[in-house]
Design a protein around this motif. Structure first.
Motif, mmCIF file in Angstrom:
data_model
loop_
_atom_site.group_PDB
_atom_site.id
_atom_site.type_symbol
_atom_site.label_atom_id
_atom_site.label_comp_id
_atom_site.label_asym_id
_atom_site.label_seq_id
_atom_site.Cartn_x
_atom_site.Cartn_y
_atom_site.Cartn_z
ATOM 1 N N SER A 376 -6.637 -12.471 0.238
ATOM 2 C CA SER A 376 -6.506 -11.041 -0.102
ATOM 3 C C SER A 376 -5.103 -10.550 0.220
ATOM 4 C CB SER A 376 -7.562 -10.201 0.623
ATOM 5 O OG SER A 376 -8.854 -10.503 0.156
ATOM 6 N N SER A 377 -4.124 -11.342 -0.183
ATOM 7 C CA SER A 377 -2.735 -11.068 0.178
ATOM 8 C C SER A 377 -2.151 -9.863 -0.549
ATOM 9 C CB SER A 377 -1.876 -12.308 -0.109
ATOM 10 O OG SER A 377 -2.015 -12.712 -1.461
ATOM 11 N N GLN A 378 -2.809 -9.396 -1.610
ATOM 12 C CA GLN A 378 -2.302 -8.235 -2.341
ATOM 13 C C GLN A 378 -3.193 -7.008 -2.146
ATOM 14 O OE1 GLN A 378 -2.034 -10.900 -5.872
ATOM 15 N NE2 GLN A 378 -0.127 -9.839 -6.301
ATOM 16 N N GLY A 379 -4.042 -7.063 -1.116
ATOM 17 C CA GLY A 379 -4.802 -5.876 -0.749
ATOM 18 C C GLY A 379 -5.972 -5.539 -1.654
ATOM 19 N N ARG A 380 -6.423 -6.492 -2.462
ATOM 20 C CA ARG A 380 -7.642 -6.324 -3.258
ATOM 21 C C ARG A 380 -7.658 -5.020 -4.059
ATOM 22 N NH1 ARG A 380 -11.560 -9.882 -2.199
ATOM 23 N NH2 ARG A 380 -13.227 -8.465 -2.827
ATOM 24 N N GLY A 381 -6.525 -4.699 -4.677
ATOM 25 C CA GLY A 381 -6.455 -3.520 -5.534
ATOM 26 C C GLY A 381 -5.846 -2.296 -4.888
ATOM 27 N N PHE A 383 -2.862 -1.773 -3.990
ATOM 28 C CA PHE A 383 -1.527 -1.491 -4.514
ATOM 29 C C PHE A 383 -1.531 -1.319 -6.037
ATOM 30 C CE2 PHE A 383 -0.837 -3.455 -0.408
ATOM 31 C CZ PHE A 383 0.097 -2.591 0.157
ATOM 32 N N THR A 384 -2.707 -1.079 -6.607
ATOM 33 C CA THR A 384 -2.821 -0.791 -8.035
ATOM 34 C C THR A 384 -3.280 0.654 -8.219
ATOM 35 O OG1 THR A 384 -5.165 -1.394 -8.271
ATOM 36 C CG2 THR A 384 -3.546 -3.189 -8.357
ATOM 37 N N GLY A 408 1.306 5.105 3.561
ATOM 38 C CA GLY A 408 2.756 5.145 3.704
ATOM 39 C C GLY A 408 3.397 3.861 3.212
ATOM 40 N N ARG A 409 2.791 2.733 3.542
ATOM 41 C CA ARG A 409 3.300 1.447 3.060
ATOM 42 C C ARG A 409 3.171 1.349 1.542
ATOM 43 N NH1 ARG A 409 0.764 -2.547 7.780
ATOM 44 N NH2 ARG A 409 2.360 -2.079 9.344
ATOM 45 N N ARG A 410 2.069 1.851 1.028
ATOM 46 C CA ARG A 410 1.882 1.844 -0.427
ATOM 47 C C ARG A 410 2.944 2.707 -1.102
ATOM 48 N NH1 ARG A 410 -1.058 4.721 -4.387
ATOM 49 N NH2 ARG A 410 -2.070 3.379 -5.947
ATOM 50 N N ASP A 411 3.238 3.871 -0.533
ATOM 51 C CA ASP A 411 4.280 4.746 -1.090
ATOM 52 C C ASP A 411 5.622 4.023 -1.139
ATOM 53 O OD1 ASP A 411 2.417 6.779 -1.300
ATOM 54 O OD2 ASP A 411 3.034 7.780 0.559
ATOM 55 N N HIS A 426 3.558 -6.489 -7.030
ATOM 56 C CA HIS A 426 4.574 -7.537 -6.901
ATOM 57 C C HIS A 426 5.278 -7.427 -5.550
ATOM 58 C CE1 HIS A 426 4.823 -7.171 -11.546
ATOM 59 N NE2 HIS A 426 3.921 -8.069 -11.204
ATOM 60 N N VAL A 427 5.605 -6.201 -5.168
ATOM 61 C CA VAL A 427 6.259 -5.987 -3.875
ATOM 62 C C VAL A 427 5.340 -6.429 -2.738
ATOM 63 C CG1 VAL A 427 7.175 -4.228 -2.304
ATOM 64 C CG2 VAL A 427 7.722 -4.126 -4.750
ATOM 65 N N ALA A 428 4.039 -6.130 -2.869
ATOM 66 C CA ALA A 428 3.085 -6.517 -1.827
ATOM 67 C C ALA A 428 3.035 -8.031 -1.660
ATOM 68 C CB ALA A 428 1.698 -5.969 -2.165
#
Length: 479
Positions: A376-381, A383-384, A408-411, A426-428
């Motif tokens: 789950s390295s991209q946060g399971r959605g 960051f979408t 805040g990290r998502r921003d 992609h950044v995640a």
């Protein structure tokens, strides 16, 4: 208001004849909102070709709906409205042209207009692909697989040529304890249930330079391992590939289970060893030394030929296991497979899951230079567009990821993605790759588009300052 929708559930039954063709088949489709559809087709039964739509106040019938009046042999088409307490109402379809001529006209109009798909109400690409997904589920439910789709016949890629082995899009890295380099990302593929579908993704990943494959004893009730085993033998690339095996998932999380399940896994994988092995869960009621002894025995037997360790293990148990191995001269646990992502997991996604995204874990991983194969390295959605401070449709997203720290990290991921011409996801992924310890993301694309999109993250090279800014903000900005 949607142009089309796909069913939430598909179940089916069929009679397969001597040739393997479905001579008759039926399916039940369940949609959101309580809508249920029944479908049946056959080449050996005399069925009536009538579309019936039932409602609370009556029904609609369309006889010979394949033609709807566009077939002179059937005669004038009609649509019948049957309502309780009303006379049957018939709407005539006065059309003499064959129905396929409308498709020809629709295609011609699209080409002349520079479009690559029909205008509404014609089927869009998305609608066509949705129909194919439903057919795949229907076929899977009835066990329909043609000979040409089976591993023995699918010796080449989907375009009909042998597998290429010189891909460079996915880079390689060294992992302590492994004699061969591994791709910087690992492929998970537990959603595939046929060789014909799964091999397309495996081929594409390998041809892009990927050689690290994530499997588990419990994935797909064993089919994930079976699929990879067929593919490795079929394509002849076992020696170039790095296979991750996992076993002893709860509730069967005991030392004596490790060897038994590994033997079954190797049989499915059609190989005599895995390159990396993880216990899929921990059982704190069992002394950690017993687990180390069991995995060390598999190393000595040659069935694990690289690092082993724990998936969803705590820092304390890993320390204890390493200390035990050092005292007794056994191979030390040399790898971890915990959750790790830019978003910090607040609650376990599933029972027994462990995240290593905290500051304490990062310090531990860095100090030990312990490889972490991050699920789950991209946060399971997260960051979408599925997530947002005003979006609460997904119980899992809200429960597991929603905190002001994570937003805040998502921003900041969104800000950096806009600067780079990428997407936040992609950044995640680039964040996981840029850690100061060996960090290998596990990705699980379901389509070629999703695979290609994930690989776009590999173009991003984050500096330590970028990583720190994504973590904590707010001053650092990439120029």
């Amino acid at each position: 208001g949607l142009p089309f929708t796909e069913p939430d559930k598909v179940v089916g039954a069929a009679h397969l004849g001597q040739s393997g063709v479905d001579e008759w088949a039926s399916a039940l489709l369940q949609f959101a909102g309580g809508i249920v559809a029944e479908l049946s087709c056959s080449i050996s039964l005399d069925q009536d070709n009538v579309l019936r739509i039932f409602g609370t106040k009556g029904r609609i019938e369309v006889p010979d709906f394949w033609f709807a009046g566009g077939n002179r042999d059937v005669g004038q088409g009609r649509i019948d409205l049957i309502r309780a307490g009303h006379a049957r109402e018939t709407i005539s379809v006065n059309e003499t042209r064959h129905v396929y001529s409308f498709e020809v006209d629709g295609a011609g109009e699209a080409i002349l207009a520079g479009r690559q798909e029909f205008a509404w109400p014609g089927m869009s690409w998305a609608d066509s692909l949705g129909t194919l997904r439903v057919l795949d589920k229907w076929r899977a439910a009835v066990g329909l697989e043609y000979e040409i789709e089976k591993p023995a016949k699918r010796l080449n890629t989907i375009v009909g040529r042998p597998l290429r082995t010189d891909g460079k899009a996915i880079g390689k890295r060294a992992i302590p304890g492994l004699p061969k380099p591994t791709s910087v990302v690992a492929l998970g593929f537990e959603d595939f249930r046929t060789f014909s579908s799964g091999s397309i993704l495996l081929d594409a990943f390998f041809e892009a330079g990927g050689n690290l494959f994530d499997t588990g004893y419990v994935y797909g009730a064993g089919y994930t391992e079976t699929l990879l085993g067929h593919w490795l033998r079929n394509r002849g690339v076992r020696e170039q590939s790095v296979v991750i095996g996992k076993g002893a998932h709860s509730p069967l999380c005991y030392p004596d289970v490790i060897g038994k399940q590994l033997a079954q896994s190797l049989d499915r994988l059609q190989t005599d060893h895995v390159d990396i092995y993880f216990m899929h869960r921990d059982n704190p009621d069992v002394p950690v030394g017993e687990f180390v002894d069991a995995m060390d025995a598999e190393v000595k037997a040659g069935r694990i030929r690289g690092p082993f360790g724990g998936s969803n293990w705590t820092m304390e148990r890993m320390d204890e296991a390493i200390a035990y191995a050092e005292r007794t001269g056994k191979q030390k646990p040399g790898a971890l497979s915990n959750n790790f992502s830019l978003a910090e997991m607040l609650e376990p996604i599933w029972a027994g899951c462990v995240t290593s995204s905290t500051d304490d874990w990062k310090a531990w991983l860095t100090a030990r230079q312990m490889p972490n194969f991050a699920w789950s390295s991209q946060g399971r959605g997260f960051f979408t567009d599925r997530a947002g401070r005003d979006k609460h449709d997904s119980e899992e997203l809200v429960r597991v990821w929603y905190s002001e720290k994570n937003f805040g990290r998502r921003d900041r991921a969104i800000e950096l993605a806009n600067r780079l011409g990428k997407s936040p996801i992609h950044v995640a992924l680039a964040y996981v790759l840029a850690q100061p310890f060996p960090s290998v993301p596990l990705i699980g694309p379901r389509t070629l588009d999703e695979l290609e999109d994930s690989l776009r993250a590999l173009d991003i090279k984050l500096s330590p300052e970028d990583v720190a800014w994504l973590d904590n903000g707010p001053e650092r900005r990439r120029a």
